[in-house]
Scaffold this motif. Structure first.
Motif, PDB file in Angstrom:
ATOM      1  N   GLN A  83       0.825  -1.211   0.000  1.00  0.00           N
ATOM      2  CA  GLN A  83       0.000   0.000   0.000  1.00  0.00           C
ATOM      3  C   GLN A  83       0.860   1.263   0.000  1.00  0.00           C
ATOM      4  OE1 GLN A  83      -2.419  -1.592   3.457  1.00  0.00           O
ATOM      5  NE2 GLN A  83      -4.045  -0.484   2.376  1.00  0.00           N
ATOM      6  N   VAL A  84       1.900   1.255   0.797  1.00  0.00           N
ATOM      7  CA  VAL A  84       2.792   2.420   0.873  1.00  0.00           C
ATOM      8  C   VAL A  84       3.487   2.649  -0.461  1.00  0.00           C
ATOM      9  CG1 VAL A  84       4.894   3.333   1.949  1.00  0.00           C
ATOM     10  CG2 VAL A  84       3.157   2.225   3.356  1.00  0.00           C
ATOM     11  N   GLU A  85       3.920   1.572  -1.079  1.00  0.00           N
ATOM     12  CA  GLU A  85       4.598   1.672  -2.375  1.00  0.00           C
ATOM     13  C   GLU A  85       3.701   2.325  -3.417  1.00  0.00           C
ATOM     14  OE1 GLU A  85       7.625  -1.211  -4.840  1.00  0.00           O
ATOM     15  OE2 GLU A  85       5.937  -2.123  -3.771  1.00  0.00           O
ATOM     16  N   GLU A  86       2.427   1.971  -3.381  1.00  0.00           N
ATOM     17  CA  GLU A  86       1.472   2.563  -4.325  1.00  0.00           C
ATOM     18  C   GLU A  86       1.210   4.030  -3.985  1.00  0.00           C
ATOM     19  OE1 GLU A  86      -3.121   1.869  -5.910  1.00  0.00           O
ATOM     20  OE2 GLU A  86      -2.154   0.376  -4.635  1.00  0.00           O
ATOM     21  N   ILE A  87       1.047   4.322  -2.705  1.00  0.00           N
ATOM     22  CA  ILE A  87       0.740   5.684  -2.270  1.00  0.00           C
ATOM     23  C   ILE A  87       1.885   6.645  -2.581  1.00  0.00           C
ATOM     24  CG2 ILE A  87       0.389   7.140  -0.222  1.00  0.00           C
ATOM     25  CD1 ILE A  87      -1.119   4.701   0.999  1.00  0.00           C
ATOM     26  N   THR A  88       3.112   6.201  -2.320  1.00  0.00           N
ATOM     27  CA  THR A  88       4.278   7.089  -2.443  1.00  0.00           C
ATOM     28  C   THR A  88       5.006   6.956  -3.774  1.00  0.00           C
ATOM     29  OG1 THR A  88       5.834   5.500  -1.484  1.00  0.00           O
ATOM     30  CG2 THR A  88       4.621   6.917   0.055  1.00  0.00           C
ATOM     31  N   ARG A  89       4.487   6.102  -4.645  1.00  0.00           N
ATOM     32  CA  ARG A  89       5.110   5.851  -5.941  1.00  0.00           C
ATOM     33  C   ARG A  89       6.548   5.341  -5.794  1.00  0.00           C
ATOM     34  NH1 ARG A  89       3.412  11.465  -8.783  1.00  0.00           N
ATOM     35  NH2 ARG A  89       3.595  12.131  -6.603  1.00  0.00           N
ATOM     36  N   GLY A  90       6.701   4.399  -4.860  1.00  0.00           N
ATOM     37  CA  GLY A  90       7.969   3.684  -4.739  1.00  0.00           C
ATOM     38  C   GLY A  90       9.055   4.367  -3.946  1.00  0.00           C
ATOM     39  N   ARG A  91       8.686   5.350  -3.121  1.00  0.00           N
ATOM     40  CA  ARG A  91       9.690   6.054  -2.318  1.00  0.00           C
ATOM     41  C   ARG A  91       9.194   6.212  -0.883  1.00  0.00           C
ATOM     42  NH1 ARG A  91      13.205   9.664  -4.892  1.00  0.00           N
ATOM     43  NH2 ARG A  91      12.816  11.190  -3.232  1.00  0.00           N
ATOM     44  N   LEU A  92      10.128   6.202   0.050  1.00  0.00           N
ATOM     45  CA  LEU A  92       9.802   6.503   1.447  1.00  0.00           C
ATOM     46  C   LEU A  92      10.978   7.270   2.032  1.00  0.00           C
ATOM     47  CD1 LEU A  92       7.846   6.170   3.853  1.00  0.00           C
ATOM     48  CD2 LEU A  92       9.092   4.082   4.460  1.00  0.00           C
ATOM     49  N   ASP A  93      10.712   8.473   2.497  1.00  0.00           N
ATOM     50  CA  ASP A  93      11.793   9.326   3.004  1.00  0.00           C
ATOM     51  C   ASP A  93      12.218   8.960   4.417  1.00  0.00           C
ATOM     52  OD1 ASP A  93      12.216  11.443   0.851  1.00  0.00           O
ATOM     53  OD2 ASP A  93      10.046  11.560   1.145  1.00  0.00           O
ATOM     54  N   ILE A  94      11.254   8.631   5.267  1.00  0.00           N
ATOM     55  CA  ILE A  94      11.583   8.358   6.672  1.00  0.00           C
ATOM     56  C   ILE A  94      10.751   7.188   7.186  1.00  0.00           C
ATOM     57  CG2 ILE A  94      11.674   9.297   9.017  1.00  0.00           C
ATOM     58  CD1 ILE A  94      11.744  12.106   7.759  1.00  0.00           C
ATOM     59  N   LEU A  95      11.421   6.211   7.779  1.00  0.00           N
ATOM     60  CA  LEU A  95      10.762   5.107   8.476  1.00  0.00           C
ATOM     61  C   LEU A  95      11.101   5.228   9.948  1.00  0.00           C
ATOM     62  CD1 LEU A  95       9.318   2.339   8.765  1.00  0.00           C
ATOM     63  CD2 LEU A  95      11.537   1.265   8.239  1.00  0.00           C
ATOM     64  N   VAL A  96      10.085   5.390  10.789  1.00  0.00           N
ATOM     65  CA  VAL A  96      10.292   5.481  12.242  1.00  0.00           C
ATOM     66  C   VAL A  96       9.825   4.172  12.877  1.00  0.00           C
ATOM     67  CG1 VAL A  96       9.839   6.758  14.353  1.00  0.00           C
ATOM     68  CG2 VAL A  96       9.901   7.971  12.168  1.00  0.00           C
ATOM     69  N   ASN A  97      10.786   3.373  13.319  1.00  0.00           N
ATOM     70  CA  ASN A  97      10.478   2.109  13.986  1.00  0.00           C
ATOM     71  C   ASN A  97      10.217   2.391  15.462  1.00  0.00           C
ATOM     72  OD1 ASN A  97      10.700   0.092  11.876  1.00  0.00           O
ATOM     73  ND2 ASN A  97      12.890   0.545  11.838  1.00  0.00           N
ATOM     74  N   ASN A  98       8.972   2.759  15.748  1.00  0.00           N
ATOM     75  CA  ASN A  98       8.593   3.173  17.099  1.00  0.00           C
ATOM     76  C   ASN A  98       7.842   2.090  17.874  1.00  0.00           C
ATOM     77  OD1 ASN A  98       7.787   5.284  19.256  1.00  0.00           O
ATOM     78  ND2 ASN A  98       5.811   4.551  18.495  1.00  0.00           N
TER      79      ASN A  98
END
Length: 296
Positions: free
Chosen positions: A72-87
């Motif tokens: 879902q994230v890949e589709e929403i962001t068009r294959g990019r993610l700037d920050i992943l917070v493992n909280n």
């Protein structure tokens, strides 16, 4: 939902209301980021959804849930993610002599293996964005936090994992930041209060153990809102003076109640923390009781 290319995309795990993750989402949004808030039960995040955030279900201990979220994230962001917070994380307070190993494994699944699984799954999106991985550790990882051996061990594992991870993915332009979290006042209501078994050798100081169960919430002076606002500023606007000198940013952030004190104490020597916490959590009293029993 189509997201702006100009806005940084941020995914935060463990966003239960009242906790740090929930406030991090708000702080990131205030800084103009596109926020993806996740929780096992996304229905508890309706307030965040109503403010324009993307809300997705995610259980970091379930590989299928992680895969579905990633898709879902890949589709929403068009294959990019700037920050992943493992909280996402759980507390675990009980004496080492009284642990239940099945219970311990569950804590490691969330606090350690969940972080590893999320990082591995989302790494290609982070590489595409030359992004940042933020792993939430704790002062417990470097202090003898009495009755917290399991929790301390999970956060110590995160520190060691992060040290190696940051070297391995540095060639791809991805940073790893470790947050050495001090005392923060939260109200998420997800903490588990474990009871000492009747056979426990610590029963004679059970009152001290019970005080320890609520020690962090009674000691915390920094609110989750203040903590999150300061942390997000550090993540988005790192001003470390190490960068021009050594060619690498200072990616260890000490923040929260007693963070500066604990950092200072580690420079002096572990004996300082041993001496202070031994008495603070009543183990000196237990020692006197044990000694008296032997004499009798």
């Amino acid at each position: 939902m189509d997201v702006s290319r100009s806005a940084k995309t941020v995914l935060v795990t463990g966003c239960t209301p009242g906790g740090i993750g929930y406030e991090l989402c708000k702080s990131f949004q205030l800084r103009g980021c596109t926020v993806i808030a996740t929780a096992r039960r996304p229905e508890v995040l309706q307030e965040l959804a109503g403010s324009g955030m993307i809300v997705l279900p995610l259980d970091v201990t379930d590989s299928k849930s992680i895969a579905a979220c990633k898709s879902q994230v890949e589709e929403i962001t068009r294959g990019r993610l700037d920050i992943l917070v493992n909280n996402a994380g759980v507390s675990h307070t009980i004496s080492a002599a009284d642990i239940d190993m099945d219970d311990v494994r569950k804590t490691f699944e969330t606090n350690v293996f969940g972080v590893m699984a999320m990082t591995q799954s989302f790494l290609d999106l982070l590489v595409s964005a030359k992004g940042v991985i933020v792993n939430m550790s704790s002062l417990a990882s470097i202090t003898p936090y009495v009755y917290g051996s399991v929790f301390c061990a999970t956060k110590g594992a995160i520190n060691s994992y992060s040290r190696t991870l940051r070297q391995e993915i540095r060639p791809f332009g991805v940073r790893v930041m470790v947050v050495m979290t001090g005392f923060v006042k939260t109200t998420s209501g997800t903490k588990v209060y474990r009871e000492l078994p009747e056979s426990s050798i610590y029963k004679v100081v059970e009152d001290a153990y019970l005080r320890k169960l609520r020690y962090s919430e009674n000691t915390s002076k920094m609110s989750a809102q203040d903590f999150s606002a300061q942390l997000v500023e550090r993540i988005l606007e790192d001003k470390s003076w190490f960068w021009p000198i050594f060619g690498q940013k200072n990616d260890w952030i000490w923040l929260g109640g007693s963070a500066s004190l604990a950092r200072w104490a580690t420079w002096i020597g572990e004996w300082v923390l041993d001496a202070v916490l031994y008495r603070r959590f009543g183990l000196d009293v237990l020692e006197r009781i044990v000694t008296q029993r032997r004499l009798n």
